[in-house]
Write a protein that holds these residues in place. Structure first.
Motif, PDB file in Angstrom:
ATOM      1  N   SER A 145       0.831  -1.203   0.000  1.00 49.57           N
ATOM      2  CA  SER A 145       0.000   0.000   0.000  1.00 49.57           C
ATOM      3  C   SER A 145       0.869   1.258   0.000  1.00 49.57           C
ATOM      4  CB  SER A 145      -0.886  -0.006   1.251  1.00 49.57           C
ATOM      5  OG  SER A 145      -1.417   1.284   1.457  1.00 49.57           O
ATOM      6  N   THR A 146       0.457   2.263  -0.793  1.00 50.15           N
ATOM      7  CA  THR A 146       1.220   3.520  -0.818  1.00 50.15           C
ATOM      8  C   THR A 146       0.661   4.540   0.183  1.00 50.15           C
ATOM      9  OG1 THR A 146      -0.108   4.208  -2.733  1.00 50.15           O
ATOM     10  CG2 THR A 146       2.083   3.335  -3.194  1.00 50.15           C
ATOM     11  N   ALA A 147      -0.203   4.071   1.093  1.00 44.77           N
ATOM     12  CA  ALA A 147      -0.891   4.996   2.008  1.00 44.77           C
ATOM     13  C   ALA A 147       0.048   5.921   2.787  1.00 44.77           C
ATOM     14  CB  ALA A 147      -1.763   4.200   2.977  1.00 44.77           C
ATOM     15  N   LEU A 148       1.255   5.450   3.101  1.00 47.89           N
ATOM     16  CA  LEU A 148       2.156   6.298   3.899  1.00 47.89           C
ATOM     17  C   LEU A 148       3.206   7.010   3.041  1.00 47.89           C
ATOM     18  CD1 LEU A 148       2.695   4.014   7.045  1.00 47.89           C
ATOM     19  CD2 LEU A 148       1.003   5.823   6.692  1.00 47.89           C
ATOM     20  N   MET A 149       3.075   6.889   1.743  1.00 46.49           N
ATOM     21  CA  MET A 149       4.019   7.594   0.851  1.00 46.49           C
ATOM     22  C   MET A 149       3.335   8.866   0.360  1.00 46.49           C
ATOM     23  SD  MET A 149       5.724   4.403  -1.204  1.00 46.49           S
ATOM     24  CE  MET A 149       7.139   5.339  -1.724  1.00 46.49           C
ATOM     25  N   ASP A 150       3.118   9.788   1.297  1.00 51.32           N
ATOM     26  CA  ASP A 150       2.264  10.935   0.960  1.00 51.32           C
ATOM     27  C   ASP A 150       2.984  12.273   1.124  1.00 51.32           C
ATOM     28  OD1 ASP A 150       2.485  10.839   3.668  1.00 51.32           O
ATOM     29  OD2 ASP A 150       0.343  11.058   4.088  1.00 51.32           O
ATOM     30  N   ARG A 151       4.253  12.296   0.763  1.00 53.90           N
ATOM     31  CA  ARG A 151       5.054  13.507   0.930  1.00 53.90           C
ATOM     32  C   ARG A 151       5.115  14.296  -0.380  1.00 53.90           C
ATOM     33  NH1 ARG A 151      10.412  14.468   0.990  1.00 53.90           N
ATOM     34  NH2 ARG A 151      10.844  12.359   0.263  1.00 53.90           N
ATOM     35  N   ILE A 152       4.908  15.613  -0.252  1.00 48.87           N
ATOM     36  CA  ILE A 152       5.117  16.482  -1.412  1.00 48.87           C
ATOM     37  C   ILE A 152       6.603  16.808  -1.453  1.00 48.87           C
ATOM     38  CG2 ILE A 152       4.671  18.797  -2.349  1.00 48.87           C
ATOM     39  CD1 ILE A 152       1.797  18.467  -1.234  1.00 48.87           C
ATOM     40  N   ILE A 153       7.239  16.561  -2.577  1.00 47.36           N
ATOM     41  CA  ILE A 153       8.695  16.727  -2.654  1.00 47.36           C
ATOM     42  C   ILE A 153       9.054  18.153  -3.065  1.00 47.36           C
ATOM     43  CG2 ILE A 153      10.815  15.891  -3.790  1.00 47.36           C
ATOM     44  CD1 ILE A 153       9.277  13.125  -4.026  1.00 47.36           C
ATOM     45  N   SER A 154       8.380  18.678  -4.075  1.00 43.05           N
ATOM     46  CA  SER A 154       8.650  20.069  -4.463  1.00 43.05           C
ATOM     47  C   SER A 154       7.520  20.611  -5.324  1.00 43.05           C
ATOM     48  CB  SER A 154       9.969  20.161  -5.248  1.00 43.05           C
ATOM     49  OG  SER A 154       9.831  19.483  -6.479  1.00 43.05           O
ATOM     50  N   PHE A 155       7.393  21.942  -5.318  1.00 39.30           N
ATOM     51  CA  PHE A 155       6.461  22.576  -6.250  1.00 39.30           C
ATOM     52  C   PHE A 155       7.093  23.865  -6.752  1.00 39.30           C
ATOM     53  CE2 PHE A 155       2.961  25.549  -7.219  1.00 39.30           C
ATOM     54  CZ  PHE A 155       2.535  24.900  -8.367  1.00 39.30           C
ATOM     55  N   ASP A 156       7.125  24.026  -8.057  1.00 40.31           N
ATOM     56  CA  ASP A 156       7.736  25.206  -8.652  1.00 40.31           C
ATOM     57  C   ASP A 156       6.632  26.120  -9.184  1.00 40.31           C
ATOM     58  OD1 ASP A 156      10.618  25.861 -10.556  1.00 40.31           O
ATOM     59  OD2 ASP A 156       8.734  26.946 -10.772  1.00 40.31           O
ATOM     60  N   LYS A 157       6.531  27.306  -8.578  1.00 35.71           N
ATOM     61  CA  LYS A 157       5.423  28.203  -8.914  1.00 35.71           C
ATOM     62  C   LYS A 157       5.556  28.828 -10.292  1.00 35.71           C
ATOM     63  CE  LYS A 157       2.921  30.727  -5.969  1.00 35.71           C
ATOM     64  NZ  LYS A 157       2.452  31.516  -4.848  1.00 35.71           N
ATOM     65  N   VAL A 158       6.755  28.859 -10.817  1.00 37.50           N
ATOM     66  CA  VAL A 158       6.915  29.451 -12.151  1.00 37.50           C
ATOM     67  C   VAL A 158       6.464  28.451 -13.219  1.00 37.50           C
ATOM     68  CG1 VAL A 158       8.537  30.448 -13.802  1.00 37.50           C
ATOM     69  CG2 VAL A 158       8.801  30.909 -11.352  1.00 37.50           C
ATOM     70  N   CYS A 163       5.862  14.710  -6.243  1.00 39.00           N
ATOM     71  CA  CYS A 163       5.382  14.177  -4.964  1.00 39.00           C
ATOM     72  C   CYS A 163       5.472  12.662  -4.952  1.00 39.00           C
ATOM     73  CB  CYS A 163       3.941  14.622  -4.719  1.00 39.00           C
ATOM     74  SG  CYS A 163       2.776  13.944  -5.900  1.00 39.00           S
ATOM     75  N   GLN A 164       5.330  12.103  -3.759  1.00 38.33           N
ATOM     76  CA  GLN A 164       5.309  10.646  -3.642  1.00 38.33           C
ATOM     77  C   GLN A 164       3.979  10.103  -4.175  1.00 38.33           C
ATOM     78  OE1 GLN A 164       6.426  10.083   0.634  1.00 38.33           O
ATOM     79  NE2 GLN A 164       7.900   8.635  -0.222  1.00 38.33           N
ATOM     80  N   ALA A 165       3.979   8.824  -4.504  1.00 34.93           N
ATOM     81  CA  ALA A 165       2.833   8.225  -5.197  1.00 34.93           C
ATOM     82  C   ALA A 165       1.574   8.114  -4.345  1.00 34.93           C
ATOM     83  CB  ALA A 165       3.220   6.838  -5.708  1.00 34.93           C
ATOM     84  N   GLY A 166       1.735   8.137  -3.007  1.00 39.84           N
ATOM     85  CA  GLY A 166       0.569   7.915  -2.155  1.00 39.84           C
ATOM     86  C   GLY A 166      -0.188   9.180  -1.786  1.00 39.84           C
ATOM     87  N   CYS A 167       0.171  10.322  -2.368  1.00 42.95           N
ATOM     88  CA  CYS A 167      -0.568  11.559  -2.060  1.00 42.95           C
ATOM     89  C   CYS A 167      -1.996  11.434  -2.592  1.00 42.95           C
ATOM     90  CB  CYS A 167       0.101  12.759  -2.711  1.00 42.95           C
ATOM     91  SG  CYS A 167       1.704  13.157  -2.008  1.00 42.95           S
ATOM     92  N   VAL A 168      -2.961  11.790  -1.746  1.00 42.48           N
ATOM     93  CA  VAL A 168      -4.371  11.728  -2.152  1.00 42.48           C
ATOM     94  C   VAL A 168      -4.652  12.904  -3.096  1.00 42.48           C
ATOM     95  CG1 VAL A 168      -6.750  11.920  -1.302  1.00 42.48           C
ATOM     96  CG2 VAL A 168      -5.083  10.504  -0.076  1.00 42.48           C
ATOM     97  N   LEU A 169      -5.348  12.617  -4.192  1.00 39.17           N
ATOM     98  CA  LEU A 169      -5.577  13.627  -5.233  1.00 39.17           C
ATOM     99  C   LEU A 169      -6.175  14.929  -4.676  1.00 39.17           C
ATOM    100  CD1 LEU A 169      -5.580  14.380  -8.248  1.00 39.17           C
ATOM    101  CD2 LEU A 169      -7.800  13.255  -8.452  1.00 39.17           C
ATOM    102  N   GLU A 170      -7.161  14.797  -3.808  1.00 39.86           N
ATOM    103  CA  GLU A 170      -7.827  15.999  -3.284  1.00 39.86           C
ATOM    104  C   GLU A 170      -6.884  16.833  -2.412  1.00 39.86           C
ATOM    105  OE1 GLU A 170     -12.338  16.842  -2.065  1.00 39.86           O
ATOM    106  OE2 GLU A 170     -11.385  15.352  -0.788  1.00 39.86           O
ATOM    107  N   ARG A 171      -6.019  16.138  -1.635  1.00 35.97           N
ATOM    108  CA  ARG A 171      -5.046  16.864  -0.794  1.00 35.97           C
ATOM    109  C   ARG A 171      -4.097  17.654  -1.688  1.00 35.97           C
ATOM    110  NH1 ARG A 171      -7.826  14.442   2.327  1.00 35.97           N
ATOM    111  NH2 ARG A 171      -9.065  16.254   1.820  1.00 35.97           N
ATOM    112  N   LEU A 172      -3.657  17.032  -2.780  1.00 40.18           N
ATOM    113  CA  LEU A 172      -2.741  17.717  -3.699  1.00 40.18           C
ATOM    114  C   LEU A 172      -3.421  18.944  -4.286  1.00 40.18           C
ATOM    115  CD1 LEU A 172      -1.114  14.722  -5.646  1.00 40.18           C
ATOM    116  CD2 LEU A 172      -0.048  16.163  -3.901  1.00 40.18           C
ATOM    117  N   ASN A 173      -4.687  18.780  -4.646  1.00 42.12           N
ATOM    118  CA  ASN A 173      -5.406  19.906  -5.239  1.00 42.12           C
ATOM    119  C   ASN A 173      -5.547  21.052  -4.234  1.00 42.12           C
ATOM    120  OD1 ASN A 173      -6.668  20.512  -7.851  1.00 42.12           O
ATOM    121  ND2 ASN A 173      -8.414  21.001  -6.555  1.00 42.12           N
TER     122      ASN A 173
END
Ligand SMILES: Cc1cc2nc3c(=O)[nH]c(=O)nc-3n(C[C@H](O)[C@H](O)[C@H](O)COP(=O)(O)OP(=O)(O)OC[C@H]3O[C@@H](n4cnc5c(N)ncnc54)[C@H](O)[C@@H]3O)c2cc1C
Length: 457
Positions: free
Chosen positions: A85-98, A104-114
C-alpha cells in the motif's frame, strides 16, 4: 520468516491481523475479494525496493494498492498476494510556482494535492469523483481520465516524470521535470496505465495548470440525445478556449441520485442533462460568452431548461449530481459496469440497444459520461448478481463496441474483470508484444499477477 523480515524492515507498518487486512482485500464496489494476509506500508522508495527485491528472490506475488477506488478489480489480490500500500508515501517533494511542476510521492491523495496547489494559485490537471481517496500513483497506474481531460488532456501529456521500482527491486529514476525531452524511448509512458503489472510507481512529476480565476457551471435539460450532441457543437464553437468540461447524464441517472442520495434536480425533468463548465481568467468576459451561448441554445430549442452557478457552493452542489452517480448506482443493487470509448454520435445508441435487449431482466440501464471525450459509462443494475443477465450483456456489449472500432475500456483499465476481453480492442500481435514486455520487466510474474493481460501460454 517472511513476516519477520518485513517487520524488521518497517517496524509497525506491517499489517497482519485478519480484521485490519480485510478492507485492503475488498474493492470499492465490493465486487471482488482477495484473501491476502499481509499488508505492507512502506514510506520510502528504498523500502519499496527492499520489499520487491525480497519478493522477487522468494517468488512472492505483490499487489500494489493506492486508494483502492479502482473499478475493474485490479487493486485487490486475486488470491493471497502481498498488498503493497502507498498509504504512507504521501510527501510532497517540491512545487515550482513558475513552471507549475509538482513532484510528490505516489501515495498523495488527489484531493489533498489539489488543496495544496489551490493555496498557491494552481490546480491538479485531473479531477474525478474518487478524489477524496484515490492516490496520484493509482491515477497514473490507471491513466485515469476524469472530469478535466477535455481541457487539460490526458496524464500521458501532463505527467513529466516517474520514479518506478521494478519487479527485481531496482529503482528506475525517470523523475524528470522537463516539458521537452526526446532522448531515447519515453519509458515513463510504459508505466502510465500499466495497472501495477510492470513496476511500482513511487513518485510522480506532473505539470499543473493555474487555478482559473473564473469558473461557471451550467446545468441544462435536453429533450433528446441529438440535442445533447448539437448543444456540444454549439458550445464548443461559442465558448472556445474557456470550455473546461462537457458531461452528460440521462434521466435514469437523475432518478438514482434523487432517490438514493436525496439530491434534488435543479431543473425541470428532462430525458437528458448536460453539465457545462467554463474556466477562464476574466469573469465578465466568461459570463458574457456563457450567457450568449445559453440564449442561443434556449432560443433554438436545444435546451429546454437550465440553471447557472458562479459561486463555489452552488458549483459543488451541481457537480455532485454528476460526480455521485457511481455512488448512487451502488445503492441500486448489483452493478454491471462498462466504460467505453465510442464515436460520439453513436454513444447513446448502445444504451438504447441494451435497454431493449435486456427488457425487464435488468432493474435499470443507465448512460452517462464524459461526452466531450467520447466516453460512455454504461451501467446496468439488478437486485442481485445473475449469471444469465451477465450472459445477455457480454459479449454483446464488447461486440457492439468493437463493431464501431471503440475501446472496451476508455479510462478504468482492464484489471481483473476485463483482461480476457482485450482482443475486442487490440490486435493479437499487440497483445503478444505486451506479454513479451511484461515477461521482460517481470520475468517471474510477481507484480499484480492475473491482471490486465490474458495469460500467456
Ligand atoms: C466514485 C468514483 C469515481 C471515479 N471516477 C473516475 C473517472 O472519472 N475517471 C477515471 O479514470 N477513473 C475513475 N474512477 C476509477 C478510479 O478511481 C481511478 O482509476 C483511480 O485513478 C484509481 O486510483 P487509486 O489510488 O484508488 O488506485 P487503486 O484502486 O488502489 O489501484 C488501481 C490500479 O492501479 C494499481 N496501482 C495503484 N497504485 C499503484 C502504484 N503506486 N504503482 C503501480 N500500480 C499502482 C493497482 O495495482 C490497480 O491495478 C472512479 C472511481 C470511483 C470509486
Amino acid at each position: 520468516g517472511d513476516v519477520a523480515f518485513f517487520q524488521r524492515l518497517m517496524p509497525g507498518r506491517v499489517v497482519t491481523g485478519e480484521e485490519e487486512v480485510k478492507p485492503f482485500n475488498v474493492d470499492w464496489l465490493k465486487s471482488v475479494r482477495g484473501c491476502s494476509q499481509l499488508v505492507l506500508k512502506p514510506q520510502t522508495t528504498a523500502e519499496v525496493s527492499e520489499v520487491l527485491r525480497y519478493c522477487h528472490e522468494r517468488n512472492l506475488a505483490v499487489n500494489p494498492q493506492g486508494g483502492n477506488t479502482g473499478l475493474v478489480g485490479g487493486s485487490v489480490p486475486v488470491f493471497d498476494e502481498i498488498i503493497l500500500s502507498t498509504a504512507l508515501m504521501d510527501r510532497i517533494i517540491s512545487f515550482d510556482k513558475v513552471s507549475g511542476i509538482l513532484v510528490c510521492q505516489a501515495g498523495c491523495v488527489l484531493e489533498r494535492l489539489n488543496e495544496y496547489l489551490e493555496e498557491q494559485g494552481f490546480i491538479m490537471p485531473l479531477d474525478l469523483g474518487a478524489k477524496g481517496s484515490c492516490h496520484i500513483g493509482g491515477n497514473v497506474a490507471t491513466n485515469a481520465g476524469g472530469l478535466r481531460l477535455l481541457r487539460y488532456g490526458s496524464l500521458r501529456g501532463t505527467v513529466l516524470g516517474l520514479e518506478v521500482v521494478l519487479a527485481d527491486g531496482s529503482a528506475l529514476d525517470c523523475l524528470g521535470s522537463l516539458r521537452k525531452d526526446n532522448t531515447g524511448y519515453d519509458l515513463k509512458q510504459l508505466f502510465i496505465g500499466s495497472e501495477g503489472t510492470l513496476g511500482v510507481i513511487t513518485a510522480v512529476s506532473i505539470l499543473c495548470p493555474q487555478k482559473p480565476k473564473a469558473v461557471n457551471l451550467a446545468f441544462l435539460g435536453c429533450q433528446s440525445f441529438a440535442k445533447v450532441l448539437e448543444t456540444f457543437t454549439t458550445c464548443r464553437a461559442m465558448l472556445g478556449e474557456i470550455l473546461s468540461a462537457y458531461e452528460f447524464m440521462d434521466e435514469k441517472c437523475m432518478q438514482l441520485v434523487e432517490s438514493h442520495l436525496k439530491l434534488s434536480n435543479p431543473v425541470t425533468d428532462s430525458p437528458f442533462y448536460v453539465l457545462i463548465e467554463t474556466s477562464g481568467s476574466n469573469s465578465t468576459h466568461d459570463e458574457e460568452k456563457l450567457n450568449n451561448f445559453l440564449e442561443q441554445a434556449m432560443a433554438s430549442g436545444l435546451v429546454t431548461d437550465g440553471t447557472v452557478a458562479t459561486d463555489d457552493k452552488k458549483i459543488k452542489v451541481l457537480w455532485s449530481l454528476r460526480e455521485r452517480i457511481t455512488e448512487a448506482l451502488t445503492h441500486d443493487g448489483y452493478v454491471y459496469k462498462y466504460d467505453l470509448s465510442l464515436p460520439v454520435g453513436k454513444l447513446y445508441d448502445l444504451v438504447t440497444d441494451m435497454r431493449a435487449r435486456l427488457g425487464h431482466s435488468a432493474k435499470n440501464v443507465v448512460g452517462y459520461g464524459h461526452l466531450g471525450d467520447g466516453n460512455l459509462h454504461l451501467n446496468i443494475t439488478a437486485e442481485s448478481y445473475s449469471h444469465s443477465l451477465l450472459d445477455a450483456i457480454e459479449p454483446f456489449v464488447y461486440e457492439w463496441t468493437a463493431s464501431c472500432s471503440g475501446s472496451i475500456s476508455a479510462e478504468h483499465g482492464l484489471g481483473f474483470k476485463k483482461k480476457q476481453f482485450i482482443q475486442y480492442s487490440k490486435p493479437h500481435e499487440a497483445v503478444v508484444l505486451m506479454q513479451r514486455l511484461k515477461a521482460m520487466l517481470d520475468p517471474r510474474g510477481i507484480l499484480n499477477p492475473y491482471k490486465t493481460l490474458p495469460w500467456a501460454p
